[in-house]
Scaffold this motif. Sequence first.
Motif, mmCIF file in Angstrom:
data_model
loop_
_atom_site.group_PDB
_atom_site.id
_atom_site.type_symbol
_atom_site.label_atom_id
_atom_site.label_comp_id
_atom_site.label_asym_id
_atom_site.label_seq_id
_atom_site.Cartn_x
_atom_site.Cartn_y
_atom_site.Cartn_z
ATOM 1 N N LEU A 159 -14.857 14.956 -52.407
ATOM 2 C CA LEU A 159 -16.078 15.094 -51.621
ATOM 3 C C LEU A 159 -16.429 16.572 -51.474
ATOM 4 C CD1 LEU A 159 -15.235 12.503 -48.808
ATOM 5 C CD2 LEU A 159 -16.469 12.094 -50.944
ATOM 6 N N ALA A 160 -17.711 16.850 -51.244
ATOM 7 C CA ALA A 160 -18.156 18.226 -51.062
ATOM 8 C C ALA A 160 -19.394 18.219 -50.174
ATOM 9 C CB ALA A 160 -18.472 18.854 -52.416
ATOM 10 N N ILE A 161 -19.775 19.411 -49.699
ATOM 11 C CA ILE A 161 -21.012 19.550 -48.930
ATOM 12 C C ILE A 161 -22.085 20.092 -49.872
ATOM 13 C CG2 ILE A 161 -22.129 20.599 -46.920
ATOM 14 C CD1 ILE A 161 -19.717 18.803 -46.169
ATOM 15 N N ASP A 162 -23.198 19.399 -49.947
ATOM 16 C CA ASP A 162 -24.332 19.874 -50.742
ATOM 17 C C ASP A 162 -24.920 21.092 -50.034
ATOM 18 O OD1 ASP A 162 -26.900 18.327 -52.623
ATOM 19 O OD2 ASP A 162 -27.087 20.261 -51.607
ATOM 20 N N GLU A 163 -24.858 22.235 -50.671
ATOM 21 C CA GLU A 163 -25.258 23.484 -50.011
ATOM 22 C C GLU A 163 -26.749 23.507 -49.678
ATOM 23 O OE1 GLU A 163 -23.409 25.684 -48.568
ATOM 24 O OE2 GLU A 163 -21.686 24.528 -49.237
ATOM 25 N N GLY A 164 -27.557 22.839 -50.486
ATOM 26 C CA GLY A 164 -28.993 22.799 -50.231
ATOM 27 C C GLY A 164 -29.334 21.898 -49.052
ATOM 28 N N ARG A 165 -28.871 20.635 -49.098
ATOM 29 C CA ARG A 165 -29.222 19.643 -48.074
ATOM 30 C C ARG A 165 -28.307 19.699 -46.861
ATOM 31 N NH1 ARG A 165 -28.584 14.601 -48.996
ATOM 32 N NH2 ARG A 165 -26.893 14.919 -50.459
ATOM 33 N N LYS A 166 -27.192 20.396 -46.991
ATOM 34 C CA LYS A 166 -26.186 20.476 -45.917
ATOM 35 C C LYS A 166 -25.692 19.082 -45.506
ATOM 36 C CE LYS A 166 -26.419 24.984 -45.417
ATOM 37 N NZ LYS A 166 -25.333 25.747 -46.068
ATOM 38 N N LYS A 167 -25.402 18.261 -46.498
ATOM 39 C CA LYS A 167 -24.857 16.921 -46.255
ATOM 40 C C LYS A 167 -23.662 16.710 -47.186
ATOM 41 C CE LYS A 167 -27.961 15.769 -43.248
ATOM 42 N NZ LYS A 167 -27.600 15.614 -41.836
ATOM 43 N N ALA A 168 -22.708 15.880 -46.732
ATOM 44 C CA ALA A 168 -21.551 15.575 -47.578
ATOM 45 C C ALA A 168 -21.972 14.629 -48.695
ATOM 46 C CB ALA A 168 -20.456 14.938 -46.735
ATOM 47 N N PHE A 169 -21.283 14.700 -49.813
ATOM 48 C CA PHE A 169 -21.534 13.758 -50.908
ATOM 49 C C PHE A 169 -20.298 13.627 -51.779
ATOM 50 C CE2 PHE A 169 -22.145 16.303 -54.874
ATOM 51 C CZ PHE A 169 -21.998 17.567 -54.341
ATOM 52 N N MET A 170 -20.240 12.520 -52.545
ATOM 53 C CA MET A 170 -19.124 12.307 -53.471
ATOM 54 C C MET A 170 -19.444 13.047 -54.765
ATOM 55 S SD MET A 170 -17.456 8.741 -54.769
ATOM 56 C CE MET A 170 -16.707 8.577 -56.388
ATOM 57 N N LYS A 171 -18.614 14.037 -55.068
ATOM 58 C CA LYS A 171 -18.910 14.928 -56.191
ATOM 59 C C LYS A 171 -18.217 14.474 -57.475
ATOM 60 C CE LYS A 171 -18.974 19.877 -57.289
ATOM 61 N NZ LYS A 171 -18.505 21.200 -56.876
ATOM 62 N N TYR A 172 -17.035 13.854 -57.329
ATOM 63 C CA TYR A 172 -16.254 13.458 -58.510
ATOM 64 C C TYR A 172 -15.901 11.978 -58.431
ATOM 65 C CZ TYR A 172 -15.623 18.517 -58.784
ATOM 66 O OH TYR A 172 -15.838 19.865 -58.836
ATOM 67 N N ASP A 173 -15.991 11.284 -59.560
ATOM 68 C CA ASP A 173 -15.693 9.846 -59.607
ATOM 69 C C ASP A 173 -14.179 9.656 -59.756
ATOM 70 O OD1 ASP A 173 -15.949 7.096 -59.815
ATOM 71 O OD2 ASP A 173 -16.269 7.153 -61.976
ATOM 72 N N GLU A 174 -13.456 10.027 -58.690
ATOM 73 C CA GLU A 174 -11.987 10.005 -58.728
ATOM 74 C C GLU A 174 -11.461 9.454 -57.401
ATOM 75 O OE1 GLU A 174 -11.742 14.047 -61.513
ATOM 76 O OE2 GLU A 174 -11.502 14.207 -59.354
#
Lengths: 77, 579
Positions: free
Chosen positions: A37-52
């Motif tokens: 998981l990571a924080i989208d720097e533009g939207r400032k929201k968490a998201f699933m970055k890698y399909d792992e």
Amino acid sequence: MPIITQAKSAAVVIDDAKCIAEKGCTVCVDVCPLDILAIDEGRKKAFMKYDECWYCMPCEADCPTGAVKVNIPYLLR
Amino acid sequence: MTDTKTEIIEADILVIGGGTGGPMAAIKAKEANPGLKVVLMEKANVKRSGAISMGMDGLNNAVVPGYATPEQYVKEITVANDGIVNQKAVMAYATGSFPMIQYLDKLGVKFEKDGSGEYNMRKVHHMGTYVLPMPDGHNVKKVLYRQLRRLQVAVTNRYMATRLLKAPDGRIAGAVGVNTRTSDFLVVKAKAVVLACGAAGRLGLPASGYMFGTYENAANCGDGYAMAYHAGAQLANLECYQINPLIKDYNGPSCAYVTGPFGGYTANNKGDRFIECDYWSGQMMLEFWRELQSGNGPVYLKMDHLAEETISEIETILHTNERPSRGRFHERRGNDYRKRPVEMHISEIGFCSGHSASGVWVDENARTTIPGLYAVGDMASVPHNYMLGAFVNGGIAGRDAAEYCANVELTDYDEGYLAAEQERVLAPTRREDGLTPNEMEFKTRRLVNDYLEPPKVTAKMEIAQRRFAEIRDDLSELCVRDPHELLRALEMQTILDCADMAAAASLYRTESRWGFYHLRVDHPETNDDEWFCHTVLYKDEQGRMAHAKREVDPYVVAVEADEMAAYHQLRVKTPAAAE
């Protein structure tokens, strides 16, 4: 060989309306054993970055606002 | 990414792995000597890392007075593991078992008790009673974390240890790790190092094809096995694979240890029992495999005959602990314990002493064959050790390491070795294009399935070795674009090391043993004359993978010949009139 990027569906879904990453919260990102998981720097929201995803659920259990939902990845659903 | 920093710190004890055994090693070392500097290096975050990330639904091997004695337990595990055990190490676990339960209880871990406050023990094993349910066992990691903070253990999260560092005289000198988000290096010089990196659970490829849909926490990919190997430690009985009966596709425990005491059981497609005991052993897995081969499959976990209140209780335990997403999986499939049995299958292979016997060789003090290096938990060679074994052996290692530290000084490591290791780590960051960690890992693990899974065939395992060598050549093309991909690239190399070890160890033992775990088609018989011994695998002076036999030490608990065969009679006997 050149490297390409391919589309994947995200099993971990974040409800942007509930996510408080813009206030500095990184709990889901911190607790994920696979660091997917990571924080989208533009939207400032968490998201699933890698399909792992190991569908283990600390991200969902520890989220202070109930913004995270872990679905079973499609391949094994 | 080429601009990485290197920080060097000093500690008395470095613990690598913050899951189960690792934190307990750190805790017991600090309790033994609060003056020690103990560093806990973790690839993820200690709060939620390792096999018990979401807690645990029960103790599978609790030796509780009134239900079992340490001697009975040692005998049971000796029999379940076909006699190839270091009984002293199993005995050290068994005698430490109850004190550890009491310690965890005191810290706040919840175990099931009856009305009078006694532990509510259940029988799952073939011979004795060792299962203690933990219906409220979801807080184990929180309890451990609190204790780590209280004792001021220094935690470094998000560092993956890549290699152990040794002194010129051969003793341990520390380890090097790389940050999984910045690719900066951390070198920890230490007098003693405890390896607690879990199983090699990302070795075979799950049948679903989803690379992270493993039984073990997918972060547990065998780092400890690879590090121990490259440092020259001995690894024992790696051919005694971990193979588990799991929920098909979900690939998690179904979980017979929880449901068995309530009346659930493993059944074939006719709804009939075919094994007398659901305890995971190589012999049980062999009967499971035979049932699938016979056309009586699939195999199910059957609960639909149970009363509503029993099923509700089972659901509450299974869907809030250990792997809580089980409930979500069943819901989506339309599985309901009340109406339909749960389809099970045979997992892909891995290394894990926690469930079988494949681990870094340790003695009864958790010492490996390298001075100052310890191993605990799923990756250490004490068989069938489970979560409680990781705690007990972690504690043993922590106390012993604290004592060891008092008599040694910090030592220098080989600077050239560290520089070469840093270059190995960073090599994939220096390429513009090439092969990705994901596809190289997938191919390695797909070949593990194709050629290494039992029934093991000599010619197939030799092909595996050739194909793994080709992949090793391809490492010169391995390419990453960010620190996360570098983490996966390093893990992929760990997995390739473990794949090579699995093939080599399986080829070395030219007999069949441990039921399905080491079923060799070309050598179908168990040959006690030649092979009643441990096998050890190690890196020799020339850097080659070498093997040796290691004698089974004289038993501390005698086992009669007729008792030794108990786990060979797991198939339910068919009445003569029925056939």
